[in-house]
Design a protein around this motif. Sequence first.
Motif, PDB file in Angstrom:
ATOM      1  N   LEU A 195      16.421  68.268  35.846  1.00  0.00           N
ATOM      2  CA  LEU A 195      16.920  66.987  36.330  1.00  0.00           C
ATOM      3  C   LEU A 195      15.787  66.018  36.605  1.00  0.00           C
ATOM      4  CD1 LEU A 195      19.353  65.268  37.395  1.00  0.00           C
ATOM      5  CD2 LEU A 195      18.882  66.250  39.656  1.00  0.00           C
ATOM      6  N   GLY A 196      15.965  64.817  36.134  1.00  0.00           N
ATOM      7  CA  GLY A 196      15.094  63.709  36.482  1.00  0.00           C
ATOM      8  C   GLY A 196      15.948  62.457  36.506  1.00  0.00           C
ATOM      9  N   PHE A 197      15.369  61.347  36.930  1.00  0.00           N
ATOM     10  CA  PHE A 197      16.134  60.100  36.898  1.00  0.00           C
ATOM     11  C   PHE A 197      15.209  58.898  36.904  1.00  0.00           C
ATOM     12  CE2 PHE A 197      15.839  60.966  41.506  1.00  0.00           C
ATOM     13  CZ  PHE A 197      15.350  59.754  41.977  1.00  0.00           C
ATOM     14  N   VAL A 198      15.764  57.776  36.493  1.00  0.00           N
ATOM     15  CA  VAL A 198      15.111  56.486  36.671  1.00  0.00           C
ATOM     16  C   VAL A 198      15.984  55.671  37.607  1.00  0.00           C
ATOM     17  CG1 VAL A 198      14.200  54.423  35.563  1.00  0.00           C
ATOM     18  CG2 VAL A 198      14.244  56.590  34.309  1.00  0.00           C
ATOM     19  N   ALA A 199      15.390  55.190  38.670  1.00  0.00           N
ATOM     20  CA  ALA A 199      16.061  54.254  39.568  1.00  0.00           C
ATOM     21  C   ALA A 199      15.549  52.853  39.239  1.00  0.00           C
ATOM     22  CB  ALA A 199      15.770  54.598  41.023  1.00  0.00           C
ATOM     23  N   VAL A 200      16.462  51.914  39.091  1.00  0.00           N
ATOM     24  CA  VAL A 200      16.103  50.559  38.652  1.00  0.00           C
ATOM     25  C   VAL A 200      16.579  49.554  39.693  1.00  0.00           C
ATOM     26  CG1 VAL A 200      16.161  48.952  36.715  1.00  0.00           C
ATOM     27  CG2 VAL A 200      16.616  51.383  36.322  1.00  0.00           C
ATOM     28  N   ALA A 201      15.664  48.733  40.161  1.00  0.00           N
ATOM     29  CA  ALA A 201      16.031  47.705  41.129  1.00  0.00           C
ATOM     30  C   ALA A 201      17.173  46.854  40.573  1.00  0.00           C
ATOM     31  CB  ALA A 201      14.830  46.822  41.439  1.00  0.00           C
ATOM     32  N   PRO A 222      13.023  53.578  47.672  1.00  0.00           N
ATOM     33  CA  PRO A 222      12.315  52.390  48.174  1.00  0.00           C
ATOM     34  C   PRO A 222      12.665  51.121  47.410  1.00  0.00           C
ATOM     35  CG  PRO A 222      10.866  53.644  46.768  1.00  0.00           C
ATOM     36  CD  PRO A 222      12.153  54.430  46.845  1.00  0.00           C
ATOM     37  N   MET A 223      13.968  50.892  47.210  1.00  0.00           N
ATOM     38  CA  MET A 223      14.437  49.677  46.545  1.00  0.00           C
ATOM     39  C   MET A 223      15.876  49.451  46.946  1.00  0.00           C
ATOM     40  SD  MET A 223      14.821  51.183  42.631  1.00  0.00           S
ATOM     41  CE  MET A 223      13.072  51.376  42.410  1.00  0.00           C
ATOM     42  N   GLU A 224      16.320  48.216  46.843  1.00  0.00           N
ATOM     43  CA  GLU A 224      17.663  47.845  47.271  1.00  0.00           C
ATOM     44  C   GLU A 224      18.673  48.019  46.140  1.00  0.00           C
ATOM     45  OE1 GLU A 224      18.642  46.949  50.320  1.00  0.00           O
ATOM     46  OE2 GLU A 224      16.600  47.238  51.067  1.00  0.00           O
ATOM     47  N   SER A 225      19.813  48.627  46.456  1.00  0.00           N
ATOM     48  CA  SER A 225      20.960  48.733  45.544  1.00  0.00           C
ATOM     49  C   SER A 225      20.566  49.097  44.112  1.00  0.00           C
ATOM     50  CB  SER A 225      21.741  47.410  45.536  1.00  0.00           C
ATOM     51  OG  SER A 225      22.142  47.049  46.830  1.00  0.00           O
ATOM     52  N   PRO A 226      19.843  50.193  43.931  1.00  0.00           N
ATOM     53  CA  PRO A 226      19.361  50.509  42.586  1.00  0.00           C
ATOM     54  C   PRO A 226      20.451  51.039  41.656  1.00  0.00           C
ATOM     55  CG  PRO A 226      18.811  52.274  44.093  1.00  0.00           C
ATOM     56  CD  PRO A 226      19.402  51.174  44.931  1.00  0.00           C
ATOM     57  N   TYR A 227      20.215  50.848  40.370  1.00  0.00           N
ATOM     58  CA  TYR A 227      20.990  51.526  39.342  1.00  0.00           C
ATOM     59  C   TYR A 227      20.300  52.867  39.076  1.00  0.00           C
ATOM     60  CZ  TYR A 227      23.205  47.041  38.075  1.00  0.00           C
ATOM     61  OH  TYR A 227      23.906  45.855  38.078  1.00  0.00           O
ATOM     62  N   GLY A 248      17.958  45.944  36.764  1.00  0.00           N
ATOM     63  CA  GLY A 248      19.034  46.697  36.140  1.00  0.00           C
ATOM     64  C   GLY A 248      20.180  45.828  35.670  1.00  0.00           C
ATOM     65  N   ARG A 249      20.488  44.801  36.421  1.00  0.00           N
ATOM     66  CA  ARG A 249      21.597  43.921  36.048  1.00  0.00           C
ATOM     67  C   ARG A 249      21.289  43.194  34.740  1.00  0.00           C
ATOM     68  NH1 ARG A 249      21.108  40.111  39.417  1.00  0.00           N
ATOM     69  NH2 ARG A 249      21.790  41.338  41.221  1.00  0.00           N
ATOM     70  N   VAL A 250      20.057  42.728  34.592  1.00  0.00           N
ATOM     71  CA  VAL A 250      19.663  42.035  33.371  1.00  0.00           C
ATOM     72  C   VAL A 250      19.759  42.978  32.172  1.00  0.00           C
ATOM     73  CG1 VAL A 250      17.711  40.958  32.156  1.00  0.00           C
ATOM     74  CG2 VAL A 250      18.177  40.380  34.553  1.00  0.00           C
ATOM     75  N   ILE A 251      19.262  44.204  32.345  1.00  0.00           N
ATOM     76  CA  ILE A 251      19.303  45.186  31.256  1.00  0.00           C
ATOM     77  C   ILE A 251      20.748  45.493  30.869  1.00  0.00           C
ATOM     78  CG2 ILE A 251      18.740  47.560  30.598  1.00  0.00           C
ATOM     79  CD1 ILE A 251      16.363  47.370  32.591  1.00  0.00           C
ATOM     80  N   HIS A 252      21.578  45.738  31.861  1.00  0.00           N
ATOM     81  CA  HIS A 252      22.969  46.088  31.597  1.00  0.00           C
ATOM     82  C   HIS A 252      23.723  44.951  30.907  1.00  0.00           C
ATOM     83  CE1 HIS A 252      27.046  47.475  32.080  1.00  0.00           C
ATOM     84  NE2 HIS A 252      27.338  46.427  32.822  1.00  0.00           N
ATOM     85  N   GLU A 253      23.578  43.759  31.425  1.00  0.00           N
ATOM     86  CA  GLU A 253      24.341  42.638  30.885  1.00  0.00           C
ATOM     87  C   GLU A 253      23.879  42.218  29.495  1.00  0.00           C
ATOM     88  OE1 GLU A 253      24.089  39.632  33.882  1.00  0.00           O
ATOM     89  OE2 GLU A 253      25.515  40.653  35.241  1.00  0.00           O
TER      90      GLU A 253
END
Length: 438
Positions: A276-282, A86-91, A286-291
């Motif tokens: 198995l588990g995961f975090v999906a990030v909007a 339920p989010m667009e283009s998640p990481y 996600g872009r801010v965290i990565h950069e």
Amino acid sequence: MARLFPNSFAAPAKIARADGVYLTDTTGKKYMDASGGAIAVSLGHNDSDIIDALDAQERSVAYASRSVFTSQSLEDYAAELGTVLPMESPYIFTVSGGSEGVETAFKMARAYHVARGEDSRHKIISRRGEYHGATRGALDATDRPTYDRLYRPWLGQTARLPAYFEYRCEVPTHPQGCDDYHVAALEELIAREGAETIAAFVFEPVTGATTGVACATQSYWLRAQEICRRNGILLIADEVMCGHGRTGEWFACDHWDIRPDLLVAGKAASSAYWPLGFVAVAESVGRVIHESGLFVHGFTHSQSVVGAAVGLAVLKKMKQLDLVTASATKGKFFADALTATFGDHPNVGDIRALGLFAAVEIVADKESKTPFPRSAYVVEGIQQRALEHGVYVYTSVGMADGTNGEIILMGPAFIATEEELGEMASRLGRAIGTELLA
């Protein structure tokens, strides 16, 4: 001689094999798995397609560190997940389970705010009556006194909201004004703590191991989302137990148009064929965290190539067999079967269900909703009798006041037939019995 640490109210049976919705112990006794273990086995046991995918990945590459390598299974899994979240283009950041996922989400939320120059944001908002995991940060957000009692000197970064629990609603004007009450509680908490100190609001869209299949309204969620976004607070949806089709939608957030900034999943992500588990990030978060380069985090089995292969096989099987729809339609049948079988029992206070996720609350008095004293171990007795009748159910306690209050949780596999679901309800009914439990 070394031995397993004890972890059961009664001596456990030794499991020998499993197939479909059945477990068989070493004596040959069969049990219907009405709860998928800890609400985890969504596709049933011994699914050859999932096992084949696991085996094929193990034979090509069993392990490669994500700090150096990626893999086709990870890339494909992330792409496939993106079609149902339920989010667009998640990481996507995969881990070994739900608690790891919640810890990861909290660290991501902190990194996001620091990257934006808001170093003061470190607190988490959670609600009473919710479970978010057993690791240190997740435990702080969890409302299970029996779990955190020993560890409270380590905790204290969580601000709590009231539980949104229809059956035991604390709103004085219930059933009128409940949304207003909970919205006001959120606004008051933010004002009291200071928005500039709060990183995220973590929540179960449908509660699991605490209050059991309790959920808020869409109007509440629309207002809560607006308040959090206006105050710069990230939304973390904990769908470890209620995600992946369990409630009759791909994710429980979809029932109420909740659009989280981060979503944590586990359990049915692999149908328990692999940790198995995961975090999906909007993408915007996600872009801010990565950069920023601030998010330094990982576990030995983060972004497992085998876990991704299993998760991908599960997603494909769910789509191929339309199992999310099956969860919704069979869930209505199952809820009706539970109600017809023991809904009138004097000690069954409430039956709550959404999709193939159901909770039965056991009470000493139906009219007053008074729970049995915890010392009576009533729900453990029901679970033991259920095993004697050949059905396994999951239990939990403490939803009435933190200590007392007992529920039976069920989450059958989506492949269960209506005949099997009816039999599960019948066997549980026999375990509960016809006489007063007191």
